[in-house]
Write an enzyme that holds these catalytic residues in place. Sequence first.
Site, short mmCIF file in Angstrom:
data_model
loop_
_atom_site.label_atom_id
_atom_site.label_comp_id
_atom_site.label_asym_id
_atom_site.label_seq_id
_atom_site.Cartn_x
_atom_site.Cartn_y
_atom_site.Cartn_z
N SER A 165 -20.64 -3.44 24.68
CA SER A 165 -21.61 -2.36 24.54
C SER A 165 -22.95 -2.79 25.12
O SER A 165 -23.29 -3.99 25.08
CB SER A 165 -21.78 -1.99 23.06
OG SER A 165 -22.89 -1.12 22.87
N TYR A 179 -22.71 -4.28 14.40
CA TYR A 179 -21.83 -3.84 15.49
C TYR A 179 -22.10 -4.65 16.76
O TYR A 179 -21.17 -5.14 17.41
CB TYR A 179 -22.07 -2.35 15.73
CG TYR A 179 -21.33 -1.77 16.91
CD1 TYR A 179 -20.02 -1.32 16.79
CD2 TYR A 179 -21.96 -1.64 18.15
CE1 TYR A 179 -19.36 -0.78 17.87
CE2 TYR A 179 -21.30 -1.09 19.24
CZ TYR A 179 -19.99 -0.66 19.10
OH TYR A 179 -19.34 -0.12 20.17
#
Length: 254
Positions: free
Chosen positions: A146, A159
């Site tokens: 990400s 995350y």
Amino acid sequence: MPETSRIAIVTGGSRGLGRNAVTALARTGVDSIVTYHSNRDEADAAVREVETAGSKAVALQLDVGQAERFPAFVEQVKAALGEHWGRDTFDFLVNNAGTSHFGKIGEVTEADFDDIVAVQLKGAFFLTQALLPLIADGGRIVNLSSGLARFATPGFAAYAMMKGGIEVFTRYLAKELGGRGITANTVAPGAIETDFAGGMVRDNPQMNKGVADATALGRAGVPDDVGPMIAALLGDANRWVNAQRIEVSGGAYL
């Protein structure tokens, strides 16, 4: 089935970026084993999209957060490969499946953290380990990270930590599997308009505008910005790309 048919396993391939990657691969002649968490109808729809594009796909259920079930999944993969392709190996592994989590550092519980580890980090590690004997020499691995592993947005610390771990894992895969001619790379999307995180980028106009304002190309991403890139990375023209982190964000937070 021609012996030259290439086969990908795409986890979380029934929806979002995974499904887009599966259909993009199909357009390049790559067949897929598509995994889905719980929605068989979505998985079947993804299979039909692949078939419409002229390739073949099979859907298998998989919860990447339950590593204890990976041996049984491997047996399902072996059976599918033999039944549908007459092979005992596949060519490409795309570790895409994941889940979102939002919570500032002071709010994340130990249970939250353990759940994220199980899906985002432990799952990718041990599923790859379990499938390594079935990946053909000269194959490819793509792990999804990400943009949040590069830039910091409050609420995504846990995350993003997992995605940072995935990027390190990718480099080690490249090093350890080089002798088999297997490459490993990370694709790191920016904010994309999917149902991920409850569709916050797709459905929240304020969030969408904030992403667009922070992106050099002036908009949030869409699945078609990422899936074809993954398909291209798995193409022959990119056979020498290895151990790289490739961000696909339109130039976010430069």
